[in-house]
Write a protein that holds these residues in place. Structure first.
Motif, PDB file in Angstrom:
ATOM      1  N   UNK A  12       0.830  -1.202   0.000  1.00  0.00           N
ATOM      2  CA  UNK A  12       0.000   0.000   0.000  1.00  0.00           C
ATOM      3  C   UNK A  12       0.864   1.252   0.000  1.00  0.00           C
ATOM      4  N   UNK A  13       2.082   1.122   0.532  1.00  0.00           N
ATOM      5  CA  UNK A  13       3.034   2.231   0.522  1.00  0.00           C
ATOM      6  C   UNK A  13       4.357   1.724  -0.026  1.00  0.00           C
ATOM      7  N   UNK A  14       5.005   2.545  -0.807  1.00  0.00           N
ATOM      8  CA  UNK A  14       6.275   2.147  -1.415  1.00  0.00           C
ATOM      9  C   UNK A  14       7.406   2.248  -0.391  1.00  0.00           C
ATOM     10  N   UNK A  15       8.400   1.373  -0.462  1.00  0.00           N
ATOM     11  CA  UNK A  15       9.552   1.468   0.444  1.00  0.00           C
ATOM     12  C   UNK A  15      10.178   2.858   0.362  1.00  0.00           C
ATOM     13  N   UNK A  16      10.385   3.442   1.516  1.00  0.00           N
ATOM     14  CA  UNK A  16      10.928   4.791   1.564  1.00  0.00           C
ATOM     15  C   UNK A  16       9.875   5.868   1.447  1.00  0.00           C
ATOM     16  N   UNK A  17       8.623   5.458   1.161  1.00  0.00           N
ATOM     17  CA  UNK A  17       7.548   6.422   0.986  1.00  0.00           C
ATOM     18  C   UNK A  17       6.965   6.908   2.303  1.00  0.00           C
ATOM     19  N   UNK A  18       6.325   8.058   2.251  1.00  0.00           N
ATOM     20  CA  UNK A  18       5.719   8.669   3.436  1.00  0.00           C
ATOM     21  C   UNK A  18       4.324   8.109   3.673  1.00  0.00           C
ATOM     22  N   UNK A  19       4.031   7.753   4.927  1.00  0.00           N
ATOM     23  CA  UNK A  19       2.706   7.250   5.291  1.00  0.00           C
ATOM     24  C   UNK A  19       1.766   8.419   5.553  1.00  0.00           C
ATOM     25  N   UNK A  20       0.465   8.197   5.448  1.00  0.00           N
ATOM     26  CA  UNK A  20      -0.496   9.246   5.815  1.00  0.00           C
ATOM     27  C   UNK A  20      -0.337   9.605   7.287  1.00  0.00           C
ATOM     28  N   UNK A  43       6.342  -0.306  15.454  1.00  0.00           N
ATOM     29  CA  UNK A  43       6.901  -0.611  14.144  1.00  0.00           C
ATOM     30  C   UNK A  43       8.155   0.207  13.865  1.00  0.00           C
ATOM     31  N   UNK A  44       8.211   1.415  14.415  1.00  0.00           N
ATOM     32  CA  UNK A  44       9.417   2.230  14.250  1.00  0.00           C
ATOM     33  C   UNK A  44      10.582   1.619  15.016  1.00  0.00           C
ATOM     34  N   UNK A  45      10.305   1.127  16.238  1.00  0.00           N
ATOM     35  CA  UNK A  45      11.356   0.494  17.026  1.00  0.00           C
ATOM     36  C   UNK A  45      11.852  -0.783  16.363  1.00  0.00           C
ATOM     37  N   UNK A  46      10.973  -1.445  15.620  1.00  0.00           N
ATOM     38  CA  UNK A  46      11.360  -2.687  14.956  1.00  0.00           C
ATOM     39  C   UNK A  46      12.113  -2.427  13.662  1.00  0.00           C
ATOM     40  N   UNK A  47      12.116  -1.170  13.208  1.00  0.00           N
ATOM     41  CA  UNK A  47      12.820  -0.833  11.983  1.00  0.00           C
ATOM     42  C   UNK A  47      11.956  -0.867  10.743  1.00  0.00           C
ATOM     43  N   UNK A  48      10.679  -1.240  10.900  1.00  0.00           N
ATOM     44  CA  UNK A  48       9.775  -1.294   9.753  1.00  0.00           C
ATOM     45  C   UNK A  48       9.436   0.119   9.281  1.00  0.00           C
ATOM     46  N   UNK A  49       9.276   1.022  10.227  1.00  0.00           N
ATOM     47  CA  UNK A  49       8.984   2.422   9.919  1.00  0.00           C
ATOM     48  C   UNK A  49      10.111   3.315  10.422  1.00  0.00           C
ATOM     49  N   UNK A  50      10.188   4.513   9.865  1.00  0.00           N
ATOM     50  CA  UNK A  50      11.172   5.502  10.302  1.00  0.00           C
ATOM     51  C   UNK A  50      10.456   6.825  10.529  1.00  0.00           C
ATOM     52  N   UNK A  51      10.620   7.366  11.711  1.00  0.00           N
ATOM     53  CA  UNK A  51       9.986   8.641  12.049  1.00  0.00           C
ATOM     54  C   UNK A  51      10.974   9.777  11.798  1.00  0.00           C
ATOM     55  N   UNK A  53      11.167  13.676  12.411  1.00  0.00           N
ATOM     56  CA  UNK A  53      10.526  14.832  13.038  1.00  0.00           C
ATOM     57  C   UNK A  53      10.315  15.975  12.044  1.00  0.00           C
ATOM     58  N   UNK A  54       9.094  16.469  12.054  1.00  0.00           N
ATOM     59  CA  UNK A  54       8.768  17.583  11.172  1.00  0.00           C
ATOM     60  C   UNK A  54       8.413  17.172   9.757  1.00  0.00           C
ATOM     61  N   UNK A  55       8.650  15.901   9.417  1.00  0.00           N
ATOM     62  CA  UNK A  55       8.361  15.434   8.060  1.00  0.00           C
ATOM     63  C   UNK A  55       7.292  14.348   8.021  1.00  0.00           C
ATOM     64  N   UNK A  56       7.255  13.511   9.061  1.00  0.00           N
ATOM     65  CA  UNK A  56       6.267  12.449   9.096  1.00  0.00           C
ATOM     66  C   UNK A  56       6.897  11.090   9.306  1.00  0.00           C
ATOM     67  N   UNK A  57       6.107  10.047   9.053  1.00  0.00           N
ATOM     68  CA  UNK A  57       6.563   8.669   9.217  1.00  0.00           C
ATOM     69  C   UNK A  57       6.706   8.022   7.848  1.00  0.00           C
ATOM     70  N   UNK A  58       7.833   7.340   7.636  1.00  0.00           N
ATOM     71  CA  UNK A  58       8.137   6.753   6.336  1.00  0.00           C
ATOM     72  C   UNK A  58       8.341   5.245   6.463  1.00  0.00           C
ATOM     73  N   UNK A  59       8.006   4.541   5.403  1.00  0.00           N
ATOM     74  CA  UNK A  59       8.232   3.105   5.367  1.00  0.00           C
ATOM     75  C   UNK A  59       9.713   2.859   5.097  1.00  0.00           C
ATOM     76  N   UNK A  60      10.342   2.041   5.931  1.00  0.00           N
ATOM     77  CA  UNK A  60      11.763   1.758   5.790  1.00  0.00           C
ATOM     78  C   UNK A  60      12.056   1.047   4.470  1.00  0.00           C
ATOM     79  N   UNK A  61      13.232   1.305   3.923  1.00  0.00           N
ATOM     80  CA  UNK A  61      13.661   0.612   2.712  1.00  0.00           C
ATOM     81  C   UNK A  61      13.809  -0.885   2.986  1.00  0.00           C
TER      82      UNK A  61
END
Length: 218
Positions: A12-20, A43-51, A53-61
């Motif tokens: 649903x989201x591309x790797x490296x892409x920004x989540x809603x 999920x961020x702690x697990x490395x699946x997502x990357x937060x 600050x000021x930009x949002x949450x992104x799906x990890x590569x």
């Protein structure tokens, strides 16, 4: 958590892409923003997502690699949050280690060592993990504590299953540190070692608080 993981696996989201944003995700999955916030944090702690600050949450590569072949459990429960369960586990399992250090016989300590050496016998780290934690509770000698943890068995097993899929092997081998502390007969050290192990996602915060704590004596 399960819905989020499925959405990621279904691209649903591309790797490296920004989540809603949180509000949009909450509306999409039909849950509260608080629930979404907890899931994003895990999920961020697990490395699946990357937060960012000021930009949002992104799906990890590396999200696909982390999730591929795993069977992540649903760690958000209907009656209690992930964080609340972590706090209860700290309270009960930390105390179990404290009492076990005081009450363990040489035979008990040998039994724990035998469990941890299961890896040499070809046993999985997950099976060793469960056996070790269960043995600590038994050795604590408090029957009511055993019943309390048993009443949370379903939730704890689900949370452990989630952890198994993201914990590096070295973190699942931290049991040796608990056993070493128990061999010194220091209940306080055993408690600290167990808290450090159970509290994986918040380990860095725990260490920071410990280091920032006022020092007394020499």
């Amino acid at each position: 958590m399960a819905q989020m993981i499925n959405a990621i696996k279904e691209n649903h989201w591309a790797p490296g892409g920004r989540l809603p944003g949180e509000q949009a995700l909450a509306a999409t999955f039909g849950v509260s923003r608080t629930c979404i916030r907890e899931v994003l944090k895990a999920l961020a702690h697990s490395g699946v997502l990357e937060a960012h600050p000021g930009q949002g949450t992104f799906l990890s590569e590396n999200a696909d690699r982390i999730l591929n072949g795993t069977q992540l459990a649903v760690t958000m429960f209907s009656d209690s949050s992930y964080t609340e369960l972590m706090e209860i586990r700290q309270l009960l399992e930390g105390q179990a280690a404290y009492w076990a250090a005081q009450r363990a016989t040489p035979e008990d300590l040998d039994r724990l060592e035998y469990i941890l050496k299961g890896e040499e016998r070809g046993e999985s780290l997950n099976a060793i993990h469960d056996a070790f934690h269960n043995a600590i509770v038994e050795i604590s000698g408090n029957k009511l504590l055993v019943k309390l943890l048993d009443s949370l068995r379903t939730e704890i097993l689900a949370q452990r299953e989630f952890h198994y899929s993201i914990l590096p092997d070295e973190d699942r081998r931290e049991h040796w540190k608990v056993l070493e502390a128990m061999r010194t007969k220091s209940a306080q050290k055993a408690w600290e070692a167990m808290i450090h192990h159970v509290n994986y996602f918040w380990k860095k915060r725990y260490e920071a608080e410990k280091n920032d704590a006022p020092k007394t004596g020499k």
